[in-house]
Design an enzyme around this catalytic site. Structure first.
Site, PDB file in Angstrom:
ATOM      1  N   GLN A 644      41.454  -0.905  79.564  1.00 52.41           N
ATOM      2  CA  GLN A 644      40.223  -1.129  80.140  1.00 52.41           C
ATOM      3  C   GLN A 644      39.339   0.051  80.165  1.00 52.41           C
ATOM      4  O   GLN A 644      38.260   0.008  79.935  1.00 52.41           O
ATOM      5  CB  GLN A 644      40.580  -1.384  81.793  1.00 52.41           C
ATOM      6  CG  GLN A 644      41.136  -2.924  81.893  1.00 52.41           C
ATOM      7  CD  GLN A 644      39.871  -3.673  82.342  1.00 52.41           C
ATOM      8  OE1 GLN A 644      39.025  -3.967  81.552  1.00 52.41           O
ATOM      9  NE2 GLN A 644      39.880  -4.121  83.608  1.00 52.41           N
ATOM     10  N   GLU A 711      34.857  -1.437  85.834  1.00 52.38           N
ATOM     11  CA  GLU A 711      33.740  -0.716  85.567  1.00 52.38           C
ATOM     12  C   GLU A 711      33.794   0.741  85.417  1.00 52.38           C
ATOM     13  O   GLU A 711      33.254   1.596  84.564  1.00 52.38           O
ATOM     14  CB  GLU A 711      32.865  -0.786  86.956  1.00 52.38           C
ATOM     15  CG  GLU A 711      33.059  -1.994  87.641  1.00 52.38           C
ATOM     16  CD  GLU A 711      32.445  -3.255  87.351  1.00 52.38           C
ATOM     17  OE1 GLU A 711      31.513  -3.254  86.455  1.00 52.38           O
ATOM     18  OE2 GLU A 711      33.123  -4.261  87.412  1.00 52.38           O
TER      19      GLU A 711
END
Lengths: 745, 177
Positions: A644, A711
């Site tokens: 990620q 994010e």
């Protein structure tokens, strides 16, 4: 019940991996039906005006073309805007495809050609003749800055800038060091590899099964029911795999509307897939112009901070994101004023794109902090430590946890920051200038209401389920890890089902909240299963756990054991037999703690260090090394978590150096609407990226102590690269992306 | 489209024989049908992905007569007599070493570019052009991964090149031939 961490916190390969590496995983456009027809969208050739005539005769004359839908013959749909507003719609009037002759943005869908094959539909689409009455489009944000306005209606879930604290203007005037600069973020498009697609299977009697590219199937279901006046029971949405979203799949897009409209009209199954060009005809990260003013003492301690932003939005919706809020949060500063305005342009509405607002705002703030470091002669890292915020000064709250200091320290040590020469242009590798830059990243740690079910099967396997999506985020795997630990099972005996409206409702996969939200729901459901099993075990004749308390048992290796005396145990299978059940199922719903939210602020943080090498003659910048140190609470799966962050950094490098959707303001259209001209990082652009997860125990942020990772990897990456470019070249580029022309200018 | 698909609208069809994943397929194909659309729409081999339809992203990479190509840029009728290997034909039963290495190194996230990446990597290894990480990066740059799994893709390919990831089976050569 004690829950030992056998899998949670370890590196596990993706459970959905075998399906993905063998090509077995089916995405929205890969479901089919015996009566499937294919729809191809005709896009508007102008950005503003009216359709005066639309001639579909040539298309309809092609054998195999079934129907051409336009604004003149599209089926009746709901009247009120309310019915078109999806879960994350900003205030305004949602776009409706084929609603009338008005053209409000370039590339707007004006017709859908439905045919027996994709090629016939495509051919038919090329034959639709549209005549327009064209108006001059208004797409230049710069020209509209003067008309910028504070959005009158706030977007749900997006905090407006906090009230000013202190007197920023007065403190700035008195500060010995004063910096004021303007920064600019270009329009970016998400460009997931899977184009948006909807396969609508007509089941008869108005019932539909929809395979839609969406980051949460419930949003598609709600939208379709609202727009087409259908009952939720008649609309099932199944999307087990999503080929990348990055926010582009949060809102239902126009191909869904068109596919459903055609399916209901024709009473047969219809698939509509957008072309890559058409992927540039809906949401995007908005162009944003920002001014940051920093007033500081000579040691670099902030006295005043103002951060203003003007972002583009469409004429029909007020899209909002948190651009400036971070500037009141990240550093200790007594005088802060933040301002966020919108300006309307003739484009589609922007949409959330990975770390919406934070990518934009942190680029400006962290570039400005770097400029302050040079202005004061303080090392950029030391400057940030001097201004470290121990509390959320904007909201006057403590943090649930904040291990940013550890991220700074560990990131700097791994990167070798102490060996950096302070002066720009002081480091060189052959013909290339070398630059080292750093930046801080921050993102909100959120949890949403989520439900999940856990079902223990007769063969001892555990099936977990909820409706959220795995966009490549690792959700399938982390939920299984949580379930395996909760009931003491081997991981390969646990499976997770996602992306189906028939499953317990979970939120859209976005905002980095899925792990905290659906993870907690899975844990709660498994706990309920455990309690049921324990009840059966304790009730057995001569049970080894007869007088035991649930709090004092542990589940391991298919057994329920007393922690203090593991020889006192009952097999799970025996307990189920004693209970006379074949399966044990529980569905639980979890909600975030309002009390915690009132008392504390919850954020993830990162410290990003980047090395660039710049060929000054050619203006080419290479990002040769990145260290991203992340403080994000508990990490569930070291393997997928690292991925990620890697992915976030890569997209951040794209934002820094490559990505820009370029508008031709004469035509009001995006010029580089393909992957040959809209540059995203390719393999050769990416070099060494190291990810560090610092320890951050957090017992407040969410039941699992998880903060989310989707994010944070991208936030700060562009600023770190921009700051490294300055260190290498002495050239401060304040407009993203930092392309060759800006280096050579 | 196939002649037996019942469509009367095709602009005439042309007989084509392809060996797809080792199986001979005698087909009638419209001249405007790409190899990609033939695989996905007619042969139900949806493992090969459409990402751009312009040869710009590599998601549609398949191996034709030993070479990796963008199947969106090839008309099916141009490939008469060719041997085509798609992701579905790479392994039977156990995973191909490149597939296993992608899984082990987490060389994908959403999975959409993955079949193309894997087919490209299989062919690259056979090409013998990639001896360093930089060369792997360069020769894998025709395959875009928007999730940004590049570092892990390089690790996976390098691992197979070094023969670390289980023994490199002859299927690598077979698939590339």
């Amino acid at each position: 019940m004690a829950t030992p961490s056998r899998y949670v916190g370890t590196a596990q390969s993706r459970q959905d991996g075998p399906a993905k590496v063998t090509g077995a995983a089916k995405y929205a456009a890969e479901f089919t039906a015996p009566d499937l027809a294919h729809g191809v969208v005709v896009s508007s050739a102008i950005a503003k005006g009216r359709i005066t005539a639309i001639d579909t005769r040539a298309a309809e004359a092609v054998p195999g073309v079934i129907k051409v839908l336009t604004h003149e013959n599209k089926p009746r749909t709901a009247w009120l805007d309310y019915n078109y507003r999806d879960q994350v719609a900003p205030p305004g009037s949602p776009f409706r495809a084929l609603n009338g002759p008005e053209i409000v943005y370039g590339g707007q869908p004006v017709a859908l050609v439905v045919a027996e094959s994709f090629e016939l539909a495509r051919h038919g689409a090329s034959l639709v003749k549209v005549t327009y009455d064209e108006e001059v489009p208004n797409t230049d944000l710069e020209k509209n800055r003067g008309a910028a306005y504070v959005p009158p209606k706030k977007r749900s879930g997006i905090k407006p800038p906090p009230d000013p604290r202190g007197d920023a203007a007065g403190a700035f005037d008195k500060a010995p060091i004063q910096l004021r600069q303007e920064y600019r973020q270009a329009i970016e498009h998400h460009n997931p590899m899977e184009p948006h697609a909807s396969t609508v299977v007509y089941e008869g009697e108005g019932k539909l099964t929809i395979h839609d590219k969406i980051q949460g199937v419930n949003n598609t279901q709600g939208y379709v029911c609202g727009v087409f006046n259908l009952k939720p029971d008649d609309v099932r949405v199944i999307t087990p795999y999503v080929g990348g979203g990055f926010g582009s799949g949060l809102r239902p897009q126009y191909q869904l509307y068109l596919a459903v409209a055609a399916a209901l009209d024709l009473k047969r199954s219809v698939r509509v897939v957008l072309t890559r060009d058409q992927m540039f005809t809906f949401g995007y990260r908005p162009e944003t112009v920002q001014t940051v003013a920093l007033g500081a003492d000579r040691d670099g301690r902030l006295q005043a901070l103002t951060h203003d932003a003007v972002a583009g939005t469409s004429t029909f919706e007020d899209y909002q994101e948190a651009v400036v809020n971070w500037s009141g949060l990240l550093y200790h500063c007594p005088n802060v004023t933040l301002d966020y305005k919108l300006a309307k342009i003739d484009t589609y509405t922007p949409s959330d794109m990975r770390a919406p607002g934070a990518v934009t705002g942190i680029f400006a703030l962290e570039s400005a902090m770097d400029e302050l470091a040079y202005a004061t002669g303080v090392d950029p890292l030391e400057l940030r430590l001097r201004n470290y915020a121990e509390r959320d000064e904007g909201e006057g709250k403590d943090f649930t946890s904040k291990a940013l200091r550890a991220a700074y320290e560990q990131g700097a040590a791994r990167f070798g920051w102490s060996k950096r020469k302070a002066e720009p242009r002081a480091m060189r590798d052959g013909r290339e200038l070398v630059g080292w830059g750093m930046a801080t990243g921050v993102w909100e740690a959120m949890m949403m209401q989520s439900s999940a079910s856990a079902t223990l099967m007769p063969d001892g396997k555990l099936e977990l389920a909820c409706s959220t999506a795995d966009l490549g985020t690792g959700t399938y795997t982390i939920l299984s890890q949580i379930g395996a630990d909760a009931l003491g099972l081997d991981l390969d005996r646990v499976t997770t089902r996602l992306g189906d409206t028939a499953l317990p409702e979970a939120p859209l996969a976005g905002g980095s909240w899925t792990a905290a939200s659906s993870g907690a729901a899975v844990q709660a459901a498994c706990r309920k299963v455990a309690e049921t099993l324990f009840g059966y075990a304790r009730g057995m004749a001569d049970s080894a756990l007869a007088n035991a308390d649930f709090a004092h048992v542990t589940f391991a290796d298919g057994e329920i054991r007393l922690q203090t005396d593991p020889s006192r145990k009952v097999g799970i299978a025996d307990a189920m037999r004693a209970g006379g059940v074949a399966t044990v199922e529980a569905t639980e719903t979890v909600k975030p703690s309002m009390l915690t939210a009132m008392r504390y602020s919850a954020y993830t943080h990162s410290a990003v260090f980047a090395e660039v090498k710049v060929d000054e003659e050619l203006g080419v910048v290479r990002v040769t090394r990145v260290v991203s140190a992340i403080a994000a609470g508990k990490i569930l799966n070291l393997k997928t978590a690292r991925s990620q962050i890697l992915g976030g950094v890569v997209m951040g490098i794209g934002a820094a150096l490559e990505e820009e959707s370029m508008l031709d303001h004469n035509l009001g259209r995006i010029m580089n609407h393909n992957l040959g001209e809209y540059h995203v990082p390719v393999n050769a652009d990416i070099h060494d990226i190291e990810v560090i997860f610092v320890d951050e125990h957090d017992d407040k942020v969410s039941p699992l102590g998880v903060k989310g990772l989707g994010e944070i990897g991208i936030v700060g990456a562009a600023a770190a690269v921009a700051n490294a470019v300055f260190h290498a070249t002495g050239k401060r580029v304040r407009e993203l992306p930092i392309t060759i022309d800006k280096i050579l200018a | 489209m196939l002649s037996d698909s019942g469509s009367s609208a095709s602009p005439g069809t042309i007989p084509v024989t392809l060996t797809v994943n080792g199986q001979e397929r005698r087909l009638r194909v419209a001249p405007w049908t790409t190899l990609l659309d033939l695989l996905r729409e007619e042969l139900d081999l949806t493992g090969t992905k459409k990402g751009c339809d312009h040869g710009q992203c590599g998601a549609c990479t398949v191996i034709v007569d030993g070479k990796r190509i963008n199947s969106c840029l090839a008309l099916a009728v141009q490939k008469d007599g060719a041997r085509v290997t798609t992701i579905e034909g790479l392994s039977s039963g156990s995973l191909h070493p490149v597939q296993a290495a992608f899984l082990e190194h987490d060389a994908f996230q959403c999975g959409y570019c993955t079949p193309g990446q894997i087919m490209s990597a299989v062919a690259l290894i056979e090409e013998g052009r990639a001896r360093s990480r930089d060369e792997i990066r360069e020769h894998m740059s025709g395959n875009i991964c928007r999730c940004g799994a590049y570092a892990n893709i390089v690790d996976a390919v390098e691992d197979v090149l070094k023969g670390k990831s289980s023994s490199r089976s002859s299927s690598v050569r077979e698939a590339a031939e």
